[in-house]
Design a protein around this motif. Structure first.
Motif, PDB file in Angstrom:
ATOM      1  N   MET A  61       0.827  -1.176   0.000  1.00 30.99           N
ATOM      2  CA  MET A  61       0.000   0.000   0.000  1.00 30.99           C
ATOM      3  C   MET A  61       0.876   1.246   0.000  1.00 30.99           C
ATOM      4  O   MET A  61       1.516   1.562   0.982  1.00 30.99           O
ATOM      5  CB  MET A  61      -0.800   0.026   1.281  1.00 30.99           C
ATOM      6  N   ALA A  62       0.841   1.954  -1.054  1.00 33.72           N
ATOM      7  CA  ALA A  62       1.680   3.119  -1.205  1.00 33.72           C
ATOM      8  C   ALA A  62       1.113   4.326  -0.497  1.00 33.72           C
ATOM      9  O   ALA A  62       1.845   5.213  -0.097  1.00 33.72           O
ATOM     10  CB  ALA A  62       1.859   3.431  -2.692  1.00 33.72           C
ATOM     11  N   ASP A  63      -0.196   4.387  -0.374  1.00 31.40           N
ATOM     12  CA  ASP A  63      -0.824   5.545   0.248  1.00 31.40           C
ATOM     13  C   ASP A  63      -1.193   5.284   1.704  1.00 31.40           C
ATOM     14  O   ASP A  63      -2.133   5.867   2.222  1.00 31.40           O
ATOM     15  CB  ASP A  63      -2.110   5.886  -0.514  1.00 31.40           C
ATOM     16  N   ALA A  64      -0.499   4.418   2.383  1.00 33.23           N
ATOM     17  CA  ALA A  64      -0.834   4.058   3.760  1.00 33.23           C
ATOM     18  C   ALA A  64      -0.546   5.245   4.681  1.00 33.23           C
ATOM     19  O   ALA A  64       0.500   5.855   4.637  1.00 33.23           O
ATOM     20  CB  ALA A  64      -0.036   2.850   4.198  1.00 33.23           C
ATOM     21  N   LEU A  65      -1.510   5.559   5.533  1.00 32.64           N
ATOM     22  CA  LEU A  65      -1.357   6.630   6.512  1.00 32.64           C
ATOM     23  C   LEU A  65      -0.859   6.038   7.819  1.00 32.64           C
ATOM     24  O   LEU A  65      -1.204   4.912   8.183  1.00 32.64           O
ATOM     25  CB  LEU A  65      -2.688   7.340   6.741  1.00 32.64           C
ATOM     26  N   LYS A  66      -0.084   6.855   8.537  1.00 34.97           N
ATOM     27  CA  LYS A  66       0.476   6.401   9.806  1.00 34.97           C
ATOM     28  C   LYS A  66       0.290   7.525  10.829  1.00 34.97           C
ATOM     29  O   LYS A  66       0.554   8.684  10.549  1.00 34.97           O
ATOM     30  CB  LYS A  66       1.960   6.088   9.626  1.00 34.97           C
ATOM     31  N   LEU A  67      -0.149   7.165  12.042  1.00 34.77           N
ATOM     32  CA  LEU A  67      -0.333   8.130  13.112  1.00 34.77           C
ATOM     33  C   LEU A  67       0.417   7.614  14.336  1.00 34.77           C
ATOM     34  O   LEU A  67       0.214   6.477  14.764  1.00 34.77           O
ATOM     35  CB  LEU A  67      -1.830   8.291  13.438  1.00 34.77           C
ATOM     36  N   GLU A  68       1.322   8.494  14.923  1.00 33.37           N
ATOM     37  CA  GLU A  68       2.090   8.124  16.111  1.00 33.37           C
ATOM     38  C   GLU A  68       1.741   9.088  17.244  1.00 33.37           C
ATOM     39  O   GLU A  68       1.575  10.271  17.018  1.00 33.37           O
ATOM     40  CB  GLU A  68       3.596   8.208  15.840  1.00 33.37           C
ATOM     41  N   LEU A  69       1.653   8.521  18.444  1.00 33.93           N
ATOM     42  CA  LEU A  69       1.351   9.338  19.623  1.00 33.93           C
ATOM     43  C   LEU A  69       2.312   8.938  20.732  1.00 33.93           C
ATOM     44  O   LEU A  69       2.332   7.797  21.168  1.00 33.93           O
ATOM     45  CB  LEU A  69      -0.110   9.118  20.055  1.00 33.93           C
ATOM     46  N   LYS A  70       3.120   9.922  21.182  1.00 32.22           N
ATOM     47  CA  LYS A  70       4.053   9.683  22.279  1.00 32.22           C
ATOM     48  C   LYS A  70       3.815  10.761  23.344  1.00 32.22           C
ATOM     49  O   LYS A  70       4.010  11.945  23.085  1.00 32.22           O
ATOM     50  CB  LYS A  70       5.506   9.740  21.789  1.00 32.22           C
ATOM     51  N   PRO A  71       3.394  10.366  24.537  1.00 36.32           N
ATOM     52  CA  PRO A  71       3.166  11.357  25.603  1.00 36.32           C
ATOM     53  C   PRO A  71       4.479  12.019  26.035  1.00 36.32           C
ATOM     54  O   PRO A  71       5.530  11.383  26.048  1.00 36.32           O
ATOM     55  CB  PRO A  71       2.586  10.536  26.748  1.00 36.32           C
ATOM     56  N   ARG A  72       4.411  13.313  26.408  1.00 34.40           N
ATOM     57  CA  ARG A  72       5.611  14.046  26.832  1.00 34.40           C
ATOM     58  C   ARG A  72       6.050  13.655  28.238  1.00 34.40           C
ATOM     59  O   ARG A  72       7.222  13.456  28.496  1.00 34.40           O
ATOM     60  CB  ARG A  72       5.342  15.556  26.820  1.00 34.40           C
ATOM     61  N   HIS A  73       5.116  13.646  29.191  1.00 33.32           N
ATOM     62  CA  HIS A  73       5.464  13.444  30.597  1.00 33.32           C
ATOM     63  C   HIS A  73       5.154  12.044  31.095  1.00 33.32           C
ATOM     64  O   HIS A  73       5.575  11.689  32.180  1.00 33.32           O
ATOM     65  CB  HIS A  73       4.724  14.454  31.485  1.00 33.32           C
ATOM     66  N   ALA A  74       4.396  11.279  30.362  1.00 33.67           N
ATOM     67  CA  ALA A  74       3.980   9.954  30.841  1.00 33.67           C
ATOM     68  C   ALA A  74       4.904   8.897  30.257  1.00 33.67           C
ATOM     69  O   ALA A  74       4.621   8.320  29.212  1.00 33.67           O
ATOM     70  CB  ALA A  74       2.528   9.693  30.457  1.00 33.67           C
ATOM     71  N   GLU A  75       6.010   8.648  30.967  1.00 32.68           N
ATOM     72  CA  GLU A  75       6.975   7.669  30.471  1.00 32.68           C
ATOM     73  C   GLU A  75       6.433   6.245  30.534  1.00 32.68           C
ATOM     74  O   GLU A  75       6.921   5.350  29.841  1.00 32.68           O
ATOM     75  CB  GLU A  75       8.280   7.740  31.289  1.00 32.68           C
ATOM     76  N   ASP A  76       5.438   6.015  31.393  1.00 32.96           N
ATOM     77  CA  ASP A  76       4.897   4.672  31.541  1.00 32.96           C
ATOM     78  C   ASP A  76       3.963   4.292  30.389  1.00 32.96           C
ATOM     79  O   ASP A  76       3.559   3.142  30.272  1.00 32.96           O
ATOM     80  CB  ASP A  76       4.171   4.524  32.884  1.00 32.96           C
ATOM     81  N   ILE A  77       3.613   5.244  29.550  1.00 30.06           N
ATOM     82  CA  ILE A  77       2.774   4.933  28.380  1.00 30.06           C
ATOM     83  C   ILE A  77       3.681   4.893  27.164  1.00 30.06           C
ATOM     84  O   ILE A  77       4.336   5.881  26.833  1.00 30.06           O
ATOM     85  CB  ILE A  77       1.667   5.989  28.188  1.00 30.06           C
ATOM     86  N   PRO A  78       3.719   3.746  26.468  1.00 34.07           N
ATOM     87  CA  PRO A  78       4.599   3.637  25.293  1.00 34.07           C
ATOM     88  C   PRO A  78       4.033   4.441  24.113  1.00 34.07           C
ATOM     89  O   PRO A  78       2.881   4.840  24.101  1.00 34.07           O
ATOM     90  CB  PRO A  78       4.593   2.146  24.978  1.00 34.07           C
ATOM     91  N   LYS A  79       4.891   4.646  23.150  1.00 30.43           N
ATOM     92  CA  LYS A  79       4.469   5.321  21.926  1.00 30.43           C
ATOM     93  C   LYS A  79       3.396   4.458  21.260  1.00 30.43           C
ATOM     94  O   LYS A  79       3.537   3.236  21.140  1.00 30.43           O
ATOM     95  CB  LYS A  79       5.666   5.519  21.000  1.00 30.43           C
ATOM     96  N   LEU A  80       2.320   5.116  20.855  1.00 32.47           N
ATOM     97  CA  LEU A  80       1.214   4.402  20.200  1.00 32.47           C
ATOM     98  C   LEU A  80       1.265   4.712  18.701  1.00 32.47           C
ATOM     99  O   LEU A  80       1.496   5.853  18.309  1.00 32.47           O
ATOM    100  CB  LEU A  80      -0.121   4.829  20.791  1.00 32.47           C
ATOM    101  N   VAL A  81       1.010   3.693  17.885  1.00 29.19           N
ATOM    102  CA  VAL A  81       1.090   3.844  16.426  1.00 29.19           C
ATOM    103  C   VAL A  81      -0.136   3.207  15.789  1.00 29.19           C
ATOM    104  O   VAL A  81      -0.526   2.081  16.132  1.00 29.19           O
ATOM    105  CB  VAL A  81       2.366   3.173  15.868  1.00 29.19           C
TER     106      VAL A  81
END
Length: 177
Positions: A1-21
């Motif tokens: 899929m060439a047009d695949a969209l990707k969204l990443e979310l990384k909290p600034r202060h919450a180290e216990d929450i991993p980056k979400l993709v």
């Protein structure tokens, strides 16, 4: 899929929450995952907010502790300066008293000396009278009781109850003289 969209979310202060993709892919399009994405954004935002509040609270506690320590240091420094000033003033008054006592003794010695000279040389009293007058006037000028220079008459001298640190009994005072 060439047009695949990707969204990443990384909290600034919450180290216990991993980056979400989230990615367009076999699990479905990104648009189909919006509910999960919005919930994750809410959870991350709340965790980030709480971590920020905890960090801010810790900062305020640290500042309060530093300010309290600064107030204590300033109070102690002020008390030290006041104590040192009081000690300097007390020493100056003691030194002045000791100087006055020495001047008084010297004046008394001069008067005694003049009387002794005049008593041992009665025949030369007339020729010694000018000298005796001068010597007595020198003694009077030196004597703080006569010349009005007593520190007891000093209006700036106000001994307080704490000034009793310098107590000498009469025997010690005579030994020092």
């Amino acid at each position: 899929m060439a047009d695949a969209l990707k969204l990443e979310l990384k909290p600034r202060h919450a180290e216990d929450i991993p980056k979400l993709v989230w990615i367009d892919g076999e699990d479905g399009k990104l648009e189909d995952q919006l509910t999960e994405i919005l919930i994750a954004f809410g959870v991350v935002a709340e965790a980030d907010y709480r971590q920020g509040q905890v960090a801010h609270h810790a900062y305020l506690l640290k500042r309060r502790e530093e300010n309290e320590a600064r107030v204590v240091r300033r109070r102690l420094e002020s008390e030290r300066r006041d104590r040192e000033k009081r000690e300097r003033e007390e020493k100056a008054h003691r030194d002045r008293l000791f100087g006055e006592a020495a001047d008084w003794r010297t004046a008394r010695d001069i008067r005694g000396f003049v009387e002794e000279v005049l008593a041992t040389r009665p025949e030369g009293y007339a020729e010694l009278s000018d000298w005796a007058g001068w010597a007595r006037s020198e003694a009077d000028a030196l004597d703080p009781v006569i010349n009005g220079a007593l520190s007891a008459a000093d209006p700036s001298f106000h001994p307080d109850d704490e000034a009793d640190d310098f107590d000498l009994d009469e025997d010690e005072m005579e030994d020092d003289l």
